[in-house]
Design an enzyme around this catalytic site. Structure first.
Site, PDB file in Angstrom:
ATOM      1  N   ASN B 384       0.973  -1.063  -0.076  1.00  0.00           N
ATOM      2  CA  ASN B 384      -0.083   0.062   0.104  1.00  0.00           C
ATOM      3  C   ASN B 384       0.794   1.260   0.062  1.00  0.00           C
ATOM      4  O   ASN B 384       0.826   1.960  -1.193  1.00  0.00           O
ATOM      5  CB  ASN B 384      -0.973  -0.109   1.315  1.00  0.00           C
ATOM      6  CG  ASN B 384      -2.103   0.445   0.986  1.00  0.00           C
ATOM      7  OD1 ASN B 384      -2.711   0.329  -0.083  1.00  0.00           O
ATOM      8  ND2 ASN B 384      -2.813   0.938   2.059  1.00  0.00           N
ATOM      9  N   ASP B 385       1.531   1.678   1.058  1.00  0.00           N
ATOM     10  CA  ASP B 385       2.060   2.781   1.383  1.00  0.00           C
ATOM     11  C   ASP B 385       3.260   2.946   0.478  1.00  0.00           C
ATOM     12  O   ASP B 385       3.877   3.908  -0.022  1.00  0.00           O
ATOM     13  CB  ASP B 385       2.446   2.909   2.883  1.00  0.00           C
ATOM     14  CG  ASP B 385       1.094   2.889   3.649  1.00  0.00           C
ATOM     15  OD1 ASP B 385       0.278   3.407   3.242  1.00  0.00           O
ATOM     16  OD2 ASP B 385       1.205   2.320   4.731  1.00  0.00           O
ATOM     17  N   VAL B 386       3.908   1.573   0.158  1.00  0.00           N
ATOM     18  CA  VAL B 386       5.144   1.860  -0.683  1.00  0.00           C
ATOM     19  C   VAL B 386       5.087   2.105  -2.017  1.00  0.00           C
ATOM     20  O   VAL B 386       6.203   2.085  -2.813  1.00  0.00           O
ATOM     21  CB  VAL B 386       6.000   0.667  -0.448  1.00  0.00           C
ATOM     22  CG1 VAL B 386       6.602   0.139   0.927  1.00  0.00           C
ATOM     23  CG2 VAL B 386       5.405  -0.747  -1.103  1.00  0.00           C
ATOM     24  N   VAL B 387       3.641   1.954  -2.616  1.00  0.00           N
ATOM     25  CA  VAL B 387       3.320   2.612  -3.900  1.00  0.00           C
ATOM     26  C   VAL B 387       2.636   3.727  -3.878  1.00  0.00           C
ATOM     27  O   VAL B 387       1.846   3.969  -5.030  1.00  0.00           O
ATOM     28  CB  VAL B 387       2.714   1.507  -4.845  1.00  0.00           C
ATOM     29  CG1 VAL B 387       3.772   0.163  -4.985  1.00  0.00           C
ATOM     30  CG2 VAL B 387       1.425   1.091  -4.095  1.00  0.00           C
ATOM     31  N   ALA B 425      -0.396   3.181   7.090  1.00  0.00           N
ATOM     32  CA  ALA B 425      -0.034   4.523   7.399  1.00  0.00           C
ATOM     33  C   ALA B 425      -1.584   5.344   7.581  1.00  0.00           C
ATOM     34  O   ALA B 425      -1.700   6.537   8.036  1.00  0.00           O
ATOM     35  CB  ALA B 425       0.842   5.153   6.383  1.00  0.00           C
TER      36      ALA B 425
END
Lengths: 96, 458
Positions: B384-387, B425
Site C-alpha cells: 500500500n504505502d510503498v506505492v 499509514a
C-alpha cells in the site's frame, strides 16, 4: 588487557563492521541479520566461564541460564541462516 | 605453549573467522560459506574456552549446552519463513538476556572476591542495562510480530519511558560507587526491562524492520560490553562487529522510509485520518481475474510488487505459479521490492526465495523504478504505502518524501487488495483512482490463483 586497548579493539571492530556491511544487497539483509545475530551469541563464551566457576549458587544459576539462552541463539541463528541461504542456492542449481 | 596462549590464539582465529564470515555474508555467492565460517569460529571459541582452568563443573555446562542446542535446532528447523522475523527477534532477546546474566554473574563474583575494578563495574552497569532493554524489547517485538500483542501503550508512556532512561544514569553511578550493594544492579536491570517494553510497545507494523535491526545492533553491543566486564577481546570484537552491522541496517531501513531513527523511536508512525472508501468516490475501477488474465496475455513485460499483504495471505507460492505460467508464454516477469516490504530487512526476498523465485528476478527500488515506463502491467499484491504516489506529489502527506516504487508509470497497474481500507499509514492512496489503475478486491492468494486459472482457460 588495559582499558585503552579494549577500547581500541572496540572502535576498530565497529569501523570494520560498518565497512564489511555497507554494500550488502537487499536480498541478503535477512540472512545477514540472522547470521550476525548468531555471532552476537558469542556471549556464550562468557557464559561458559561464569557457569563453570562454581563460585556461588546465584552465579552458577545465572551462568547456567545464560549458557542455555546463548546456545539457543547461536545454534538456532546459524541453522536458520543456513536454511535460508540453502533456499537461495538450491534454486539456482535447479534452473541452470 | 601454555594453556592461556592456546586459548588466546584460538580466540584470535575465531575473530578472523567471524570477520571473513561476515564479509562472505555480504555477497550471494559466498554467503553460505560465510555463515559456515562464522559457525566454525563459534565452535572453535567454545572449544578453547573449555580449556579454561577456571571451569570446574563441566556437567552443568554439558547439560545447558545440550538443552540450548536442542531448543535452538528445533526452532530453526521448524520455523515457517513467514515467521522468520519473530524467530530472529526471539534469538536477539536470548542473546541480550544471556549478556545480562553473564555480566551480572561475573560482576557479583568479582565483588565477592574483591577483584572488581572501575572498568568491570562500569561495563557491568552498561551491559545490565542494554542487555535488559534488548531482552524485553525483543520479547515485545516477538509478540507484536506474531500478532498476539495488540497493546500499543497508554497515555504518558513517553514520560515513563524517559524516566526509566534517566534513572539509569544515577543507578549506574551508584552501582560503580557501591559495588557491594547488589540492589543497584538489579534496579538497573529492572529499569532496562521497563525501557525495553515501553520502547517497543508503541512501534507498529511499518516501523518493525527498523526495530528488528536496532535490537540486533543492541544485542551485539551487549555482547561487546560483556567483553569489557570479562576482559575478553573476542567478545569485544565479535560484539562490535554485530553492533556495527546492525546499525548499518537500521540506517538503511530508516532511509527507506525517509524517517530518522529518533522519529521512529520517539514519534508514532505517520498516520492520516482517512476513513477508507469515502476518499475515492466513483473514481475506482474494479476488475476481475478474467480481465487481468486478458491484460497479461497481451503483455510483454510484467512487474510484480509484493508487500505485507502477500506475506499475510501466504500467497508467495501462488505468485510463483503465476510467474511460471507467464514465462511459459514468453512474458518477461520481474519483481520490484521495496526495502521495507515485509517485517524485517529483506524479508520479502526470503519469502520469494522460499517459493523458489530466482533472486536474479528480484530488483530493488532504485533498479526497478526506471523500468516501469516500459512495463505493460504492474501487479501490486498487498502493498500500500510503498506505492503511494502521494509521497512524491503531496508535500503535506504524512509520508511525503518517502521513496516509493513508481508503479503508476507503467501502462496498467493492477492492485490486489481486500478492500479500499487504508494501509498501515492510514492515508488514502491516489493511485487507486488513477486512470491506469484497476482494483482487484480479493484475498491475495485467491486472486492470484484466480488469475492463473483464467490464464489456463483462456
Amino acid at each position: 588487557m588495559t582499558l585503552l586497548i579494549a577500547l581500541t579493539l572496540f572502535v576498530l571492530a565497529v569501523f570494520l563492521g560498518m565497512e564489511l556491511i555497507s554494500k550488502v544487497p537487499a536480498t541478503l539483509h535477512t540472512p545477514l541479520m540472522s547470521g550476525s545475530n548468531a555471532i552476537s551469541g558469542i556471549t556464550l563464551i562468557g557464559a561458559l566461564v561464569s557457569a563453570g566457576t562454581d563460585h556461588s549458587v546465584l552465579t552458577t544459576t545465572l551462568g547456567f541460564v545464560a549458557v542455555t539462552l546463548a546456545t539457543i541463539n547461536v545454534v538456532g541463528g546459524f541453522l536458520v541462516t543456513n536454511r535460508m541461504l540453502a533456499m537461495f542456492a538450491g534454486r539456482k542449481k535447479n534452473r541452470s | 605453549m601454555s594453556r592461556l596462549d592456546i586459548i588466546d590464539l584460538g580466540y584470535l582465529l575465531s575473530a578472523v573467522l567471524f570477520i571473513v564470515g561476515l564479509k562472505g555474508l555480504g555477497r550471494p555467492r559466498t554467503a553460505p560459506r560465510g555463515n559456515l565460517l562464522g559457525a566454525a569460529g563459534m565452535f572453535l571459541a567454545v572449544l578453547v574456552t573449555l580449556l579454561n582452568q577456571d571451569i570446574l563443573t563441566y556437567t552443568m555446562l554439558a547439560l545447558a549446552l545440550a538443552i540450548g542446542t536442542a531448543i535452538g535446532a528445533v526452532l530453526a528447523l521448524k520455523v515457517k519463513m513467514t515467521s522468520m522475523p519473530e524467530l530472529v527477534a526471539l534469538f536477539n532477546g536470548f542473546g541480550g538476556g544471556a549478556s545480562v546474566m553473564v555480566a551480572a554473574a561475573s560482576f557479583i563474583e568479582a565483588v565477592d572476591l574483591n577483584a572488581h575494578t572501575t572498568q568491570i563495574s562500569v561495563a557491568a552497569a552498561v551491559t545490565a542495562f542494554i542487555g535488559a532493554v534488548t531482552l524485553t524489547g525483543s520479547m515485545i517485538a516477538f509478540g507484536k510480530l506474531k500478532g498476539s500483542l495488540g497493546w500499543s501503550g497508554f497515555p504518558g508512556l513517553s514520560l515513563v519511558r524517559a524516566a526509566s532512561l534517566l534513572v539509569a544514569v544515577p543507578l549506574a553511578v551508584l552501582l560503580v560507587m557501591q559495588p557491594e550493594n547488589q540492589g543497584w544492579l538489579w534496579a538497573l536491570v529492572a529499569a532496562g526491562f521497563i525501557l525495553g517494553v515501553l520502547g517497543t510497545v508503541p512501534i507498529g507494523g511499518a516501523d518493525m524492520p527498523v526495530v528488528i535491526a536496532l535490537l540486533n545492533a543492541l544485542s551485539g553491543v551487549a555482547a561487546s560490553t560483556t567483553g569489557f566486564v570479562l576482559d575478553n577481546p573476542l567478545l569485544i570484537i565479535a560484539g562490535s562487529l554485530v553492533g556495527a552491522s546492525g546499525l548499518v541496517l537500521t540506517q538503511v531501513m530508516c532511509k527507506a522510509m525517509n524517517r530518522s531513527l529518533l522519529e521512529v523511536l520517539f514519534t508514532a508512525a505517520p498516520t492520516g485520518s482517512s476513513s477508507g472508501d469515502d476518499d475515492y468516490g466513483d473514481g475506482v475501477t474494479a476488475t476481475s481475474g478474467e480481465e487481468v488474465a486478458m491484460l497479461l496475455e497481451i503483455a510483454e513485460r510484467v512487474v510484480i510488487v509484493p508487500g505485507y499483504g502477500m506475506a499475510v495471505a501466504q500467497a508467495q507460492h501462488a505468485v510463483r505459479d503465476l510467474m511460471v505460467r507467464l514465462e511459459a508464454s514468453g512474458v518477461e516477469v520481474v519483481f520490484g521490492i521495496h526495502p521495507v516490504a515485509g517485517r524485517m530487512p529483506g524479508h520479502m526476498n526470503v519469502l520469494l526465495a522460499e517459493a523458489e523465485i530466482d533472486y536474479e528476478l528480484l530488483f530493488d527500488m532504485d533498479q526497478i523504478n526506471p523500468t516501469f515506463a516500459r512495463t505493460d502491467v504492474t501487479i501490486v499484491i498487498g502493498a500500500n504505502d510503498v506505492v503511494n504516489p502521494a509521497a512524491r506529489t503531496d508535500p503535506d502527506s504524512p509520508i511525503a518524501g518517502m521513496p516509493i516504487l513508481d508503479v503508476d508509470d507503467s501502462r496498467t497497474v493492477v492492485v490486489i487488495k481486500r478492500s479500499l481500507s487504508p494501509g498501515f499509514a492510514g492515508i488514502s492512496n491516489p493511485l487507486f483512482v488513477a486512470d491506469n489503475a484497476l482494483l482487484y478486491f480479493a484475498d491475495a492468494r485467491e486472486a492470484v490463483l484466480e488469475i492463473v486459472t483464467a490464464l489456463n482457460e483462456g
